[in-house]
Write a protein that holds these residues in place. Structure first.
Motif, PDB file in Angstrom:
ATOM      1  N   ASP A  43       0.852  -1.209   0.181  1.00 40.36           N
ATOM      2  CA  ASP A  43      -0.098   0.115   0.004  1.00 40.36           C
ATOM      3  C   ASP A  43       0.872   1.461  -0.136  1.00 40.36           C
ATOM      4  OD1 ASP A  43      -2.227  -1.335   0.091  1.00 40.36           O
ATOM      5  OD2 ASP A  43      -2.463  -1.484   2.143  1.00 40.36           O
ATOM      6  N   GLU A  44       2.040   1.052   0.649  1.00 39.71           N
ATOM      7  CA  GLU A  44       3.023   2.300   0.760  1.00 39.71           C
ATOM      8  C   GLU A  44       4.429   1.773   0.579  1.00 39.71           C
ATOM      9  OE1 GLU A  44       2.292   5.600   0.769  1.00 39.71           O
ATOM     10  OE2 GLU A  44       0.305   5.441   1.099  1.00 39.71           O
ATOM     11  N   PRO A  45       4.720   1.807  -0.898  1.00 40.80           N
ATOM     12  CA  PRO A  45       6.133   1.384  -0.973  1.00 40.80           C
ATOM     13  C   PRO A  45       7.074   2.227  -0.504  1.00 40.80           C
ATOM     14  CG  PRO A  45       5.128   2.051  -3.095  1.00 40.80           C
ATOM     15  CD  PRO A  45       4.294   2.199  -2.037  1.00 40.80           C
ATOM     16  N   VAL A  46       8.385   1.880  -0.410  1.00 37.66           N
ATOM     17  CA  VAL A  46       9.452   2.864   0.166  1.00 37.66           C
ATOM     18  C   VAL A  46       9.568   4.128  -0.918  1.00 37.66           C
ATOM     19  CG1 VAL A  46      11.910   2.887   0.330  1.00 37.66           C
ATOM     20  CG2 VAL A  46      10.910   0.901   1.084  1.00 37.66           C
ATOM     21  N   ALA A 208      21.513  -0.156   1.616  1.00 39.23           N
ATOM     22  CA  ALA A 208      21.095  -0.934   2.615  1.00 39.23           C
ATOM     23  C   ALA A 208      19.863  -0.378   3.593  1.00 39.23           C
ATOM     24  CB  ALA A 208      22.394  -1.132   3.487  1.00 39.23           C
ATOM     25  N   ASN A 209      19.970   0.892   3.731  1.00 37.61           N
ATOM     26  CA  ASN A 209      18.705   1.393   4.433  1.00 37.61           C
ATOM     27  C   ASN A 209      17.498   1.351   3.987  1.00 37.61           C
ATOM     28  OD1 ASN A 209      17.854   3.449   6.594  1.00 37.61           O
ATOM     29  ND2 ASN A 209      17.367   4.605   4.990  1.00 37.61           N
ATOM     30  N   GLN A 210      17.330   1.596   2.768  1.00 39.63           N
ATOM     31  CA  GLN A 210      16.265   1.393   1.876  1.00 39.63           C
ATOM     32  C   GLN A 210      15.589  -0.183   1.905  1.00 39.63           C
ATOM     33  OE1 GLN A 210      17.426   3.039  -2.008  1.00 39.63           O
ATOM     34  NE2 GLN A 210      16.258   4.793  -1.643  1.00 39.63           N
ATOM     35  N   MET A 211      16.944  -1.122   1.672  1.00 38.29           N
ATOM     36  CA  MET A 211      16.395  -2.511   1.857  1.00 38.29           C
ATOM     37  C   MET A 211      15.767  -2.786   3.340  1.00 38.29           C
ATOM     38  SD  MET A 211      16.834  -4.924  -0.394  1.00 38.29           S
ATOM     39  CE  MET A 211      18.088  -4.616  -1.764  1.00 38.29           C
ATOM     40  N   GLY A 212      16.631  -2.124   4.276  1.00 37.81           N
ATOM     41  CA  GLY A 212      16.005  -2.282   5.452  1.00 37.81           C
ATOM     42  C   GLY A 212      14.477  -2.095   5.752  1.00 37.81           C
ATOM     43  N   GLN A 213      14.201  -0.896   5.056  1.00 36.59           N
ATOM     44  CA  GLN A 213      12.763  -0.373   5.109  1.00 36.59           C
ATOM     45  C   GLN A 213      11.925  -1.427   4.438  1.00 36.59           C
ATOM     46  OE1 GLN A 213      12.340   4.051   4.145  1.00 36.59           O
ATOM     47  NE2 GLN A 213      14.488   4.274   4.352  1.00 36.59           N
ATOM     48  N   ILE A 214      12.477  -1.593   3.136  1.00 42.34           N
ATOM     49  CA  ILE A 214      11.563  -2.878   2.593  1.00 42.34           C
ATOM     50  C   ILE A 214      11.226  -3.945   3.227  1.00 42.34           C
ATOM     51  CG2 ILE A 214      11.439  -4.599   0.494  1.00 42.34           C
ATOM     52  CD1 ILE A 214      13.063  -2.090  -1.070  1.00 42.34           C
ATOM     53  N   LEU A 215      12.140  -4.570   3.925  1.00 39.63           N
ATOM     54  CA  LEU A 215      12.186  -5.716   4.712  1.00 39.63           C
ATOM     55  C   LEU A 215      11.364  -5.502   5.907  1.00 39.63           C
ATOM     56  CD1 LEU A 215      15.564  -7.016   4.363  1.00 39.63           C
ATOM     57  CD2 LEU A 215      13.711  -8.132   3.512  1.00 39.63           C
ATOM     58  N   LEU A 216      11.399  -4.371   6.324  1.00 39.71           N
ATOM     59  CA  LEU A 216      10.396  -4.177   7.728  1.00 39.71           C
ATOM     60  C   LEU A 216       9.076  -4.220   7.360  1.00 39.71           C
ATOM     61  CD1 LEU A 216      10.139  -3.304  10.728  1.00 39.71           C
ATOM     62  CD2 LEU A 216      10.901  -0.769  10.169  1.00 39.71           C
ATOM     63  N   GLY A 217       8.823  -3.451   6.357  1.00 36.23           N
ATOM     64  CA  GLY A 217       7.356  -2.963   5.747  1.00 36.23           C
ATOM     65  C   GLY A 217       6.702  -4.350   5.465  1.00 36.23           C
ATOM     66  N   ARG A 218       7.587  -5.328   4.767  1.00 40.54           N
ATOM     67  CA  ARG A 218       7.071  -6.519   4.539  1.00 40.54           C
ATOM     68  C   ARG A 218       6.714  -7.476   5.961  1.00 40.54           C
ATOM     69  NH1 ARG A 218       6.770  -8.162  -1.349  1.00 40.54           N
ATOM     70  NH2 ARG A 218       7.218  -5.922  -2.107  1.00 40.54           N
ATOM     71  N   GLU A 228      14.803  -8.094  14.498  1.00 44.39           N
ATOM     72  CA  GLU A 228      15.239  -6.896  13.795  1.00 44.39           C
ATOM     73  C   GLU A 228      16.642  -7.291  13.259  1.00 44.39           C
ATOM     74  OE1 GLU A 228      15.536  -2.048  14.255  1.00 44.39           O
ATOM     75  OE2 GLU A 228      13.946  -3.297  15.617  1.00 44.39           O
ATOM     76  N   SER A 229      17.443  -7.863  14.146  1.00 43.63           N
ATOM     77  CA  SER A 229      18.792  -8.139  13.472  1.00 43.63           C
ATOM     78  C   SER A 229      18.878  -8.805  12.277  1.00 43.63           C
ATOM     79  CB  SER A 229      19.650  -8.631  14.599  1.00 43.63           C
ATOM     80  OG  SER A 229      18.906 -10.022  15.112  1.00 43.63           O
ATOM     81  N   ASP A 230      17.828 -10.098  12.149  1.00 48.68           N
ATOM     82  CA  ASP A 230      17.743 -10.650  11.084  1.00 48.68           C
ATOM     83  C   ASP A 230      17.742  -9.537   9.826  1.00 48.68           C
ATOM     84  OD1 ASP A 230      18.196 -12.908  12.348  1.00 48.68           O
ATOM     85  OD2 ASP A 230      16.261 -13.699  12.085  1.00 48.68           O
ATOM     86  N   LEU A 231      16.605  -8.916   9.740  1.00 52.03           N
ATOM     87  CA  LEU A 231      16.242  -7.944   8.759  1.00 52.03           C
ATOM     88  C   LEU A 231      17.595  -6.932   8.369  1.00 52.03           C
ATOM     89  CD1 LEU A 231      12.701  -6.133  10.031  1.00 52.03           C
ATOM     90  CD2 LEU A 231      13.369  -8.471   8.751  1.00 52.03           C
ATOM     91  N   LEU A 232      18.299  -6.599   9.425  1.00 51.89           N
ATOM     92  CA  LEU A 232      19.487  -6.086   9.168  1.00 51.89           C
ATOM     93  C   LEU A 232      20.625  -6.788   8.280  1.00 51.89           C
ATOM     94  CD1 LEU A 232      20.033  -3.733  12.376  1.00 51.89           C
ATOM     95  CD2 LEU A 232      19.113  -2.867  10.197  1.00 51.89           C
ATOM     96  N   GLN A 233      20.782  -7.824   8.847  1.00 56.54           N
ATOM     97  CA  GLN A 233      21.774  -8.858   8.044  1.00 56.54           C
ATOM     98  C   GLN A 233      21.328  -9.092   6.807  1.00 56.54           C
ATOM     99  OE1 GLN A 233      22.568 -12.669  10.474  1.00 56.54           O
ATOM    100  NE2 GLN A 233      24.080 -13.201   8.633  1.00 56.54           N
TER     101      GLN A 233
END
Length: 372
Positions: A43-46, A208-218, A228-233
């Protein structure tokens, strides 16, 4: 059934039961499997800077009726398709524009694209001009046509006639082409390029920051809880090792949720292999044959690979591409991350070596299934 056979059956049944139980337990953490599908549009992509340019030109087009045609270039997993599918949904809701989307991998000629958009099976005996006239009758509003993977249109339609028709139309049509290869505009014939005059927009790879935002959104939309450490890795691995391919990152998170006993690293490698297999299997016969030639033989020089490709084509009674079109396909394979073109000096001249970026057994298996 002997005692040994019964024991083996019981072992297999026990293993299946155990795996189903394990998977059911892990799946309880997933509240929406659809979030991890490649075709899912959030609904709200990065938000990214590149999204502003197509919005600006579409809004101008709505007001003036004067189209600005665009070629949006970026590597696989850089968010081109997701962003434009999101814009399609938003623009349809917020403006008076019609917005159409076609993937040229599946509708790979101008004729097939028009037929698909018309949604009419009664096309037997129709010419391309006939379909174009019916298209103009069907779509008389200001219309934006998004052509995804436009570089995969068939060599039989090398001039991409639909672009010529739409760019010369008296009705207001705006074309947005999406492509992995930066040379897609140069591949157009002079007349089409002159009338279309597309502006190019490059989608940068995610950081990497944008990728982290994408994963957090999913994670927020698809999971009940996460680490959260998994998402960062995962974000770091995808950024460093896959040219920031968001598809690999999302698939890694999915594997991690279903196999929490496996490390993030092993889930990442499994996801990357799955993506490569999908990419190879999605290639056209001709492009797969080029990749096959690159994966076999003693020499990795482009000219030697072309010779092998020609032999393979002739062996399967297929007319090979010209050397120029062969090189265009190599460029495409590099743009999707399946090969790397490395400049090498041989004697006093420079040439390209073609280096596979994955296990060649994948392409060998795919070719065996398709060509044998």
């Amino acid at each position: 059934m002997t005692g040994m056979e019964l024991m083996r059956c019981m072992d297999v049944r026990s293993y299946v039961s155990q795996k189903r139980a394990d998977l059911s337990r892990c799946a309880m953490n997933i509240k929406d499997f659809g979030v991890f599908d490649y075709n899912y549009v959030p609904d709200e992509p990065v938000m990214r800077e590149e999204i502003k340019e197509p919005i600006r030109h579409m809004v101008r087009f709505e007001m003036s009726g004067i189209p600005t045609h665009m070629a949006i270039i970026g590597s696989r997993g850089s968010g081109k398709t997701l962003t434009l599918r999101y814009l399609q949904r938003m623009i349809l809701r917020e403006t008076e524009l019609d917005v159409l989307y076609v993937n040229c991998r599946h509708q790979n000629t101008s004729f097939k694209i028009f037929a698909h958009l018309l949604g009419d099976e009664k096309i037997a005996g129709s010419s391309l001009s006939d379909l174009y006239r019916r298209f103009m009758l069907r779509y008389q509003k200001k219309t934006v046509l998004i052509l995804d993977e436009v570089d995969l249109m068939s060599p039989k339609d090398k001039n991409r006639e639909i672009l010529y028709f739409l760019s010369r139309s008296e009705q207001p049509y705006m074309v947005i082409m999406l492509s992995n290869t930066p040379h897609v505009v140069k591949q157009l014939d002079a007349a089409t390029r002159s009338s279309l005059q597309p502006i190019s927009l490059y989608f940068k790879n995610y950081d990497a920051n944008q990728m982290g935002q994408i994963l957090l959104g999913r994670a927020e939309q698809g999971l009940h809880h996460w680490n959260e450490s998994d998402l960062l890795q995962i974000a770091a691995l995808a950024t460093q090792r896959t040219n920031s391919d968001a598809r690999v990152a999302i698939k890694t998170l999915y594997h991690r949720m279903l196999s929490p006993e496996d490390s993030v690293e092993s889930c990442f490698e499994e996801a990357r292999r799955n993506i490569v297999i999908d990419q190879v299997n999605d290639l056209t016969d001709a492009t797969l044959m080029i990749l096959w030639a690159a994966a076999t033989g003693p020499s990795d020089l482009a000219k030697d690979i072309y010779a092998r490709y020609c032999r393979y084509s002739q062996g399967h009674r297929v007319k090979p591409f010209s050397y120029m079109y062969f090189y265009t396909n190599l460029g495409y394979l590099q743009s999707v991350g399946l090969v790397a073109l490395v400049t090498a000096k041989i004697d006093r001249t420079y040439t390209n070596r073609v280096v596979l970026t994955f296990d060649k057994s994948i392409v060998e298996q795919s070719c065996k299934l398709r060509f044998e």
